[in-house]
Design a protein around this motif. Structure first.
Motif, PDB file in Angstrom:
ATOM      1  N   LEU A 217       6.796  -4.956  13.391  1.00 35.47           N
ATOM      2  CA  LEU A 217       5.730  -5.287  14.331  1.00 35.47           C
ATOM      3  C   LEU A 217       4.394  -5.453  13.614  1.00 35.47           C
ATOM      4  CD1 LEU A 217       5.253  -5.707  17.358  1.00 35.47           C
ATOM      5  CD2 LEU A 217       4.721  -3.273  17.532  1.00 35.47           C
ATOM      6  N   ASN A 218       3.709  -6.530  13.935  1.00 32.62           N
ATOM      7  CA  ASN A 218       2.417  -6.865  13.322  1.00 32.62           C
ATOM      8  C   ASN A 218       2.504  -7.008  11.805  1.00 32.62           C
ATOM      9  OD1 ASN A 218       1.031  -6.827  15.824  1.00 32.62           O
ATOM     10  ND2 ASN A 218       0.837  -4.605  15.699  1.00 32.62           N
ATOM     11  N   MET A 219       3.727  -7.196  11.307  1.00 32.63           N
ATOM     12  CA  MET A 219       3.980  -7.383   9.869  1.00 32.63           C
ATOM     13  C   MET A 219       3.525  -6.182   9.040  1.00 32.63           C
ATOM     14  SD  MET A 219       3.050 -11.448   9.553  1.00 32.63           S
ATOM     15  CE  MET A 219       1.572 -11.313  10.584  1.00 32.63           C
ATOM     16  N   GLU A 220       3.483  -4.993   9.676  1.00 29.08           N
ATOM     17  CA  GLU A 220       3.041  -3.804   8.958  1.00 29.08           C
ATOM     18  C   GLU A 220       4.031  -3.397   7.874  1.00 29.08           C
ATOM     19  OE1 GLU A 220       0.200  -2.318   9.036  1.00 29.08           O
ATOM     20  OE2 GLU A 220      -0.592  -3.637  10.602  1.00 29.08           O
ATOM     21  N   ARG A 223       3.105  -5.423   4.935  1.00 28.38           N
ATOM     22  CA  ARG A 223       1.840  -4.981   4.334  1.00 28.38           C
ATOM     23  C   ARG A 223       2.049  -3.750   3.450  1.00 28.38           C
ATOM     24  NH1 ARG A 223      -0.090  -6.946   9.427  1.00 28.38           N
ATOM     25  NH2 ARG A 223      -1.654  -8.594   9.092  1.00 28.38           N
ATOM     26  N   GLN A 224       3.002  -2.917   3.800  1.00 28.75           N
ATOM     27  CA  GLN A 224       3.281  -1.741   2.988  1.00 28.75           C
ATOM     28  C   GLN A 224       3.756  -2.118   1.591  1.00 28.75           C
ATOM     29  OE1 GLN A 224       5.981   0.894   4.991  1.00 28.75           O
ATOM     30  NE2 GLN A 224       4.855   0.773   6.914  1.00 28.75           N
ATOM     31  N   PRO A 228       3.883 -11.311   1.346  1.00 28.34           N
ATOM     32  CA  PRO A 228       3.047 -12.202   2.149  1.00 28.34           C
ATOM     33  C   PRO A 228       3.764 -12.976   3.233  1.00 28.34           C
ATOM     34  CG  PRO A 228       3.582 -13.240   0.073  1.00 28.34           C
ATOM     35  CD  PRO A 228       4.186 -11.864   0.019  1.00 28.34           C
ATOM     36  N   GLY A 229       5.070 -12.798   3.390  1.00 27.02           N
ATOM     37  CA  GLY A 229       5.775 -13.561   4.411  1.00 27.02           C
ATOM     38  C   GLY A 229       6.066 -14.975   3.953  1.00 27.02           C
TER      39      GLY A 229
END
Length: 255
Positions: A217-220, A223-224, A228-229
């Motif tokens: 969720l929210n690309m968290e 981020r960890q 970068p997706g």
């Protein structure tokens, strides 16, 4: 599962740094090559009315797109699943845990789709006990295995502690999950260690797959690990020092 002391000493490295530095995430859950399982098979076709979803969902937040159950009908089953995946991938000082990342909803959606029905696998008999490297040799569908496993977790909690699994202390939850991991729980149609392996794999995939599949969720999760997706290109960031890029999802490409 490691004991509590070992978990406190190694959780930051063993859970996130290891996944960050290995091909398990980059080549698997994110790249789609190694794991291939839960999320690469299933997002298409997991709802019955996807043909007209664009107009109704284009203004929805990621939370609205994600947090709706499709497989687990009983709230108790979903709460047990949520508590179990949170112990596998707990919230800590390195970032949010499985519940905050939407992993329970991710697993729910996958079980409602092709993954849950083993639709791309040969499922005919005869069934014989296989080698450990062969995985489950059973006619039991994943959706049934997960439901059986979740309810077995709850039964053990109620029998041993007279409480629901999601109300237990973390140490007691870990003891139950470790018994599954060690293969010490009697289950029908699947060994308890095989169920735990599926649960753990699905948890990790839900934390690190593209949010379009219902988790991360929210690309968290990305981020960890500073992933970068699915960027279209990196031509503006290939020279010089390391550059941290704000991740994007397949949702962003769709929009």
């Amino acid at each position: 599962m490691a004991d509590e002391n070992e978990e406190q000493q190694t959780k930051g490295l063993s859970r996130r740094q290891f996944l960050k530095n290995s091909g398990y995430v980059v080549g698997g859950a994110v790249g789609g090559g190694l794991l291939g399982g839960v999320f690469t098979q299933n997002f298409v076709g997991t709802t019955s009315d996807q043909t007209n979803t664009d107009e109704g969902t284009e203004n929805e937040s990621p939370e609205q797109r994600t947090q709706a159950r499709m497989f687990f009908k009983r709230q108790e089953d979903f709460d047990v699943l949520s508590a179990a995946v949170e112990r596998i991938f707990p919230d800590d000082d390195t970032g949010p845990g499985a519940i905050s990342l939407g992993v329970p909803y991710y697993i729910d959606k996958q079980l409602a789709g092709e993954y849950g029905f083993n639709s791309r696998e040969y499922m005919q008999g005869p069934f014989f006990e296989g080698a450990p490297t062969q995985g489950p040799q059973s006619a039991l569908l994943r959706r049934d295995a997960f439901l059986h496993g979740v309810r077995s977790i709850q039964d053990i909690a109620e029998n041993q502690f007279n409480e629901s699994f999601f109300d237990l202390e973390a140490d007691d939850q870990d003891d139950i999950l470790e018994a599954f991991e060690d293969g010490d729980i009697d289950m029908t149609g699947i060994a308890s260690d095989e169920f735990f392996a599926m649960l753990r794999t699905a948890t990790i995939e839900g934390a690190y797959s593209d949010p379009v599949y219902g988790g991360n969720l929210n690309m968290e999760g990305w981020r960890q690990i500073q992933y970068p997706g699915p960027q279209m290109a990196y031509t503006d960031a290939i020279d010089g020092e390391f550059e941290e890029i704000d991740p994007i999802s397949l949702y962003d490409h769709h929009d």
